[in-house]
Structure formats: C-alpha cells, structure tokens
Design a protein around this motif. Structure first.
Motif: not given
Length: 253
Positions: A240-248
């Motif tokens: 995972v790279t970038g804004e992990r919060a989006l994965l929620g």
C-alpha cells in the motif's frame, strides 16, 4: 479497469470446485470449532449460513418474474437426525441443479443497481462460496488462496456491485481515487470515492476528469485483494502506498 471475460459456465465451474472443498473443510472440523474470520461463529454457524443463502436463492432465482422475494431468514433449522453439513449438501445440490438450467438473460430479482437478470446469481453464489470456503479452511489452519481469475472477478464484484449498492462496512466522507492492482491476474481497477458515492472508472476514460490521479495504490494477489475487501485480511498484508485512510471506504461485508 480491464475486466476479465467470464461467463455463467466459469461461475458454475467455480461453484463445482469451491463447494466440495468447503464441504471437505467442514467435515474435518469439529462442529463447534471457531471461525476466526467470522467472529462469534462456529463451523456449524458458517455451514448453516451458507446453506440458508443457497435455499433463499433457490426459492426465487428460477422464477419467471423479477419481483423481490421475502427477506432471507438467518439460517435453516436442522431436521432431527440431520447434520449441518448434510443440510448444506442438500441445499448446494438443489442450487446447482437450478443454476445449471438457468438462462442468464432470464428475469430475476437482485439487490444491486444492475439489470434484473438471472446471470447475477451464479456469479454471486460463486464468490459467496469461495470466500466462505476460505473461512472454513482457516478454521482448520489450512486456508488456500482463491484462484486468481475467480478472485479478480470477485474484486470486480465488490467494486461494481456491492459498493454501488451502498453495502459498505463503514460509511464516511472519503474523497479520492484508489488504484487496485492484482499482480497475478494482470488487472487494475480505479475507483473514485465521493463521500457516500463510488464510481468504478474505465481506464479508457479515466483521464477525462481533472482529479484522476490515484491517492492510494494497493497491489497484491487477486486473492489477497478480495480477502482484504471482505475484511478477511488486513490491507497491511498488501503493498500500500498513498492515503491509507481511503481504504476504509472499500470494505464490504
């Protein structure tokens, strides 16, 4: 997104492979064995849950009209002298007989924002069975990955069916594009999150929007991607790279 071409025969073939493998795992586990990926459930609970889904789909998928069926009951009651696995096997056999004869273009209700056609259900049952097969095998410490092509189609199903239907595990104000890459299936998906809304983007048209750059990228096997979307494994097990919060905003369940 360059969706792999799949047909009813592919999904029926997946059901014929995954069903017996599920049954073998259940047969090996004591009935009260905990299913770690479904907290609070035992193997008996898992088996009856899947049997109940099969029976519910069997009750309407072959109907000549696309009217909504009665709500699904949580699980079938065991008849005297019958095990959960026997109940599952009977339900599976009845469903397979129905799906084998089903015209994918025939009318049939579904809960998704898609055409109300019977072809929805072989796909849905193949993925339901594959994920729960993984659950059952995990209960006996023998979890095997979901086959790459099937898992890739399962990722597509989450993104083109579950999330657009509002069947997210968590709701929140996510905004941005997420890119998923199945390293073993040669497939990418771009999903734009707009608060409660989602849009699965075609790679041929993705550049028609100013904000096309993926703010989060996730790469892994198709099986791991699918299991992460279903909350069976953590996104931390993938690259995972970038804004992990989006994965929620991607989880269903």
């Amino acid at each position: 997104m360059s969706r792999l071409h799949v047909t009813k025969d592919f999904w029926i073939g997946a059901l014929r492979a995954e069903g017996p493998t599920f049954a073998a795992a259940v047969a090996e586990a004591p009935p009260e064995t905990p299913v770690l990926s479904c907290p609070g459930w035992t193997v008996t609970d898992l088996t009856l849950h899947l049997a109940g889904i099969y029976r519910w789909v069997h009750s309407f998928a072959g109907s000549p009209v696309a009217t909504a069926p009665p709500a699904r009951s949580q699980r079938p009651e065991l008849e005297a002298g019958t095990t959960a696995l026997q109940t599952w096997q009977q339900s599976y056999d009845q469903l397979m007989t129905l799906l084998d004869a089903l015209d994918p273009e025939a009318p049939a209700w579904n809960w998704a924002p898609q055409p109300k056609k019977a072809g929805f259900w072989p796909r849905r049952m193949a993925h339901e069975t594959a994920v729960h097969r993984w659950d059952a095998q995990l209960a006996i410490a023998a979890g095997e990955p979901i086959e790459a092509k099937l898992a890739a189609d399962g990722v597509s199903e989450v993104l083109d069916t579950w999330l657009p239907a509002g069947r997210r595990l968590n709701h929140g104000p996510w905004h941005g594009v997420v890119q998923l890459t199945a390293t073993d299936a040669g497939q990418d998906w771009f999903l734009r999150l707009r608060g409660e809304g989602v849009a699965l983007l075609d790679t041929a048209t993705i550049f028609d929007h100013d904000d096309h750059h993926a703010r989060a990228q996730v790469a892994g096997t198709a099986s791991d991607l699918l299991l992460a979307l279903w909350g069976r494994v953590s996104f931390d097990t993938l690259d995972v790279t970038g804004e992990r919060a989006l994965l929620g905003g991607l989880r269903t369940g």
